[in-house]
Write an enzyme that holds these catalytic residues in place. Sequence first.
Site, PDB file in Angstrom:
ATOM      1  CE1 TYR A  70      -2.985  -3.080   0.359  1.00 51.43           C
ATOM      2  CE2 TYR A  70      -3.369  -2.519   2.646  1.00 51.43           C
ATOM      3  CZ  TYR A  70      -3.615  -3.331   1.556  1.00 51.43           C
ATOM      4  OH  TYR A  70      -4.463  -4.405   1.676  1.00 51.43           O
ATOM      5  CG  PHE A 215     -13.574  -4.429  -0.977  1.00 49.48           C
ATOM      6  CD1 PHE A 215     -13.128  -3.137  -0.752  1.00 49.48           C
ATOM      7  CD2 PHE A 215     -12.979  -5.156  -1.980  1.00 49.48           C
ATOM      8  CE1 PHE A 215     -12.105  -2.586  -1.508  1.00 49.48           C
ATOM      9  CE2 PHE A 215     -11.951  -4.612  -2.753  1.00 49.48           C
ATOM     10  CZ  PHE A 215     -11.514  -3.320  -2.512  1.00 49.48           C
ATOM     11  N   PRO A 216     -16.023  -5.033   3.341  1.00 48.85           N
ATOM     12  CG  PRO A 216     -15.809  -4.411   5.594  1.00 48.85           C
ATOM     13  CD  PRO A 216     -15.101  -4.345   4.257  1.00 48.85           C
ATOM     14  N   GLY A 220     -24.674  -4.210  -2.723  1.00 47.28           N
ATOM     15  CA  GLY A 220     -25.370  -4.554  -3.947  1.00 47.28           C
ATOM     16  C   GLY A 220     -26.868  -4.304  -3.864  1.00 47.28           C
TER      17      GLY A 220
END
Length: 290
Positions: A70, A215-216, A220
């Site tokens: 990162y 990405f919890p 959607g």
Amino acid sequence: MTNTTVFRIGGDLEVRRIGYGAMRLANAPHERSGTTAPIWTAPTDRADAVRLLRRAAELGVTLFDTADAYALGSNEELLAEALHPYRDGVVIATKAGVLRPSPTEWITHGHPAYLRQQAELSLRRLRTDRIDLFQLHRIDPDYPLEDQIGALKQLQEEGKVRHIGLSEVSVAELTAASAIAPITSVQNVYNLATRGHDPVIDHTAEAGIAFLPYFPVAMGAHAADGGPLAAVAAELGATRAQTALAWLLHRAPNIVPIPGTSSPAHLAENVAALGLTLTEEQYRRIDAGA
């Protein structure tokens, strides 16, 4: 009574079950969203990023996740600037095993000497003599698994790594790695909209291995107005993001989500999700999407 707000990684490293993923604290604020964000340079709003990390600790976050890839190590340096000297209970998790030759490239590289070198660099950047949780960022098919996990095991035997974790692995890969060294965590993508790793969650829960979904809060179609997530959120007096995190926490007791944000308001919102409790009926309604 069991404390459902904490999990002990490796049986001895206690963390609260909402962590913080520091990956997005890079580049300029407008460059951080989406799956193609470069994560290439130190944040242009560095002072704000430092304040955010310190605020996370104040709110009770104990698990902070980063990686050498990162921003080419700048993310680890940022964590150290904000949090060192680390207060009791703060756990830093980092990773090695991915090369970054350009802002758009993420290339798996698992040469054992490289992994050991990167651990040494992470130790320096994090200003510590032992990494709490050192994760293999990706398994590299070009090198024997025994050599990759063996490198991490050697670091552990030298006292430079406390616990070993994996990222983006299957049950079969986790089982094979566990035969080489104790694996205490798995970090895979998982959320309401992306549930391909259900078998891994079930396996790790049974084995007492932490599952750290990244990405919890991607939700959607489940998050649509009038949908089950919105309905349950209204019942709880919570936001949809908080309710999606509560769904994860209910899914299995070993799940420790690591949402990332550069917004103090969203940070507080995420941490507060730890105080939400779903009924079994609410959980199943969200889970079924109906």
